[in-house]
Design an enzyme around this catalytic site. Structure first.
Site, PDB file in Angstrom:
ATOM      1  N   HIS A 161       0.820  -1.226   0.000  1.00  0.00           N
ATOM      2  CA  HIS A 161       0.000   0.000   0.000  1.00  0.00           C
ATOM      3  C   HIS A 161       0.852   1.272   0.000  1.00  0.00           C
ATOM      4  CE1 HIS A 161      -3.671  -2.250   0.549  1.00  0.00           C
ATOM      5  NE2 HIS A 161      -3.252  -2.792   1.676  1.00  0.00           N
ATOM      6  N   HIS A 199      -5.949  -7.603  -0.646  1.00  0.00           N
ATOM      7  CA  HIS A 199      -6.192  -6.170  -0.851  1.00  0.00           C
ATOM      8  C   HIS A 199      -5.475  -5.657  -2.108  1.00  0.00           C
ATOM      9  CE1 HIS A 199      -6.648  -6.855   3.539  1.00  0.00           C
ATOM     10  NE2 HIS A 199      -7.679  -6.043   3.387  1.00  0.00           N
ATOM     11  N   ASP A 286      -4.202 -13.317   2.961  1.00  0.00           N
ATOM     12  CA  ASP A 286      -5.458 -12.920   3.604  1.00  0.00           C
ATOM     13  C   ASP A 286      -6.695 -13.249   2.755  1.00  0.00           C
ATOM     14  OD1 ASP A 286      -4.358 -10.964   1.967  1.00  0.00           O
ATOM     15  OD2 ASP A 286      -4.423  -9.372   3.472  1.00  0.00           O
TER      16      ASP A 286
HETATM   17  C1  6XA Z   1      -7.093  -1.416   7.411  1.00  0.00           C
HETATM   18  C2  6XA Z   1      -6.956  -2.615   6.553  1.00  0.00           C
HETATM   19  C3  6XA Z   1      -5.590  -2.680   5.988  1.00  0.00           C
HETATM   20  C4  6XA Z   1      -5.385  -3.861   5.116  1.00  0.00           C
HETATM   21  C5  6XA Z   1      -3.965  -4.251   5.106  1.00  0.00           C
HETATM   22  C6  6XA Z   1      -3.635  -5.378   4.221  1.00  0.00           C
HETATM   23  N1  6XA Z   1      -8.210  -1.515   8.273  1.00  0.00           N
HETATM   24  N2  6XA Z   1      -3.213  -5.094   3.008  1.00  0.00           N
HETATM   25  O1  6XA Z   1      -3.675  -6.539   4.545  1.00  0.00           O
HETATM   26  O2  6XA Z   1      -2.809  -6.004   2.152  1.00  0.00           O
HETATM   27 ZN    ZN Z   2      -3.974  -7.592   2.536  1.00  0.00          ZN
END
Ligand code: 6XA
Ligand code: ZN
Length: 344
Positions: A161, A199, A286
């Site tokens: 991110h 994500h 995830d």
């Molecule tokens: C914030 C969620 C962040 C997601 C992080 C993640 N509430 N990114 O696993 O791949």
């Molecule tokens: Zn993620």
């Protein structure tokens, strides 16, 4: 396969986060990396190696110097302003407010200038931990550059991110992007980044959006319902020379293996057609059915299949750890990808 890991990841721990209106223990906690490391050792994946410290120059190939200075110094600035606790941004520009093209003066305005959310804080040692995660990715890339078929960079905090000059989504430095750039800087002509984290890797997309020497393919929860919400649509295909080299596969909540696999196979074929000379996997697990913050339905055995199919590229491959929060199965799921790859 060699695993690159450093206990220095413990230097980052946000402690808490705001999750759907509740202050909870952060999902992105140090225990995550320890669980994966334990599984790496349990299955005898291969040696575990402490990465050396790299010069900032390797990171400046991806991130702007002003952003790096900010990350390094903001905690001291926060303390100097008489504040205790951790550094948290809290106020962002609305679309009705003029955008800035230079960092603003005030500490709080600068915090939002260099971020897009408050998923994670900056602690006294976050900068060091993020640097060490980038070192971990760089050492993994260097192992592959020196002839290893593949390597595993067990990075924490994660990275996908984080953009050229922003943090968010638990990410501060984009480990996968730094590794991809390392490959390009050392003789590789084309690098593919295959992001299988649940994500959308908005940071990686931003970094390489106008480039044709990096192909990004990402499978993720549709931004219509899932974080990071504002990016990750299929219509985002790259810009300028990069047009056609950014491939997003947004998928609905509840996506199970068959639908996920169909998107994966489409991305697999497009990556193959690009003829990359090296591959970086943004390895989040995830998409697992029991992940506490995600809504896909993959099972542990599917991660073995993912690894097997990644091996079919027959490319020098670096796996870079991203997300995955179902701590009971996190080690099994992440290492299943690596074992699937090795067994193929
Ligand atoms: C914030 C969620 C962040 C997601 C992080 C993640 N509430 N990114 O696993 O791949
Ligand atoms: Zn993620």
């Amino acid at each position: 396969m060699k695993t690159f890991y450093t206990a220095d990841h413990h230097l980052h721990h946000s402690g808490m986060e705001l999750s759907f209106g509740r202050i909870v223990e952060t999902f992105e906690k140090p225990e995550r990396a320890e669980i994966v490391l334990r599984r790496v050792k349990e299955v005898g994946l291969g040696p575990v190696i402490e990465p050396p410290a790299y010069d900032r120059a390797a990171i400046e190939r991806v991130h702007t110097p002003d952003y790096l200075d900010f990350l390094q110094n903001v905690f001291a600035e926060w303390r100097a302003a008489g504040r205790d606790g951790e550094v948290w941004p809290y106020s962002w520009r609305h679309r009705s407010m003029p955008m800035l093209d230079a960092p603003p003066a005030s500490l709080d305005a600068r915090l939002s200038y260099y971020s897009f959310d408050m998923a994670g804080s900056i602690t006294e040692t976050t900068w060091q931990a993020a640097r060490r995660a980038a070192d971990t990715a760089l050492a993994g890339a260097d192992a592959v550059l020196s002839g290893e078929r593949a390597a595993f960079a067990l990075c924490r905090p994660p990275g996908h991110h984080a953009g050229r000059d922003f943090f968010g989504g638990y990410c501060y430095l984009n480990n996968a992007a730094i590794a991809a750039q390392r490959f390009l800087d050392n003789g590789h002509a084309r690098v593919a980044i295959f992001d299988v984290d649940y994500h959308h890797g908005n940071g990686t997309q931003e970094i390489f959006y106008d480039r044709d020497n990096v192909l990004l393919a990402s499978l993720h929860g549709d931004p219509d319902f899932e974080f990071p919400f504002h990016l990750g649509y299929a219509r985002e295909r790259g810009a300028g020379r990069g047009e056609g080299f950014n491939l997003n596969y947004p998928l609905p909540a509840g996506t199970g293996w068959l639908e996920w696999q169909a998107a994966f196979e489409d991305a697999h074929a497009r990556i193959g057609a690009y003829a990359p000379t090296a591959l970086v996997i943004s390895l989040g697990v995830d998409a697992f059915k029991e992940d506490p913050i995600s809504q896909f339905k993959l099972e542990s055995e599917h991660f073995l299949t993912i690894g097997r199919r990644i091996a079919d590229f027959a490319l020098p491959t670096l796996f870079v750890m991203e997300g995955g929060y179902a701590v009971d199965a996190l080690g099994i799921n992440a290492v299943n990808v690596l074992q699937g790859f090795e067994g193929a």
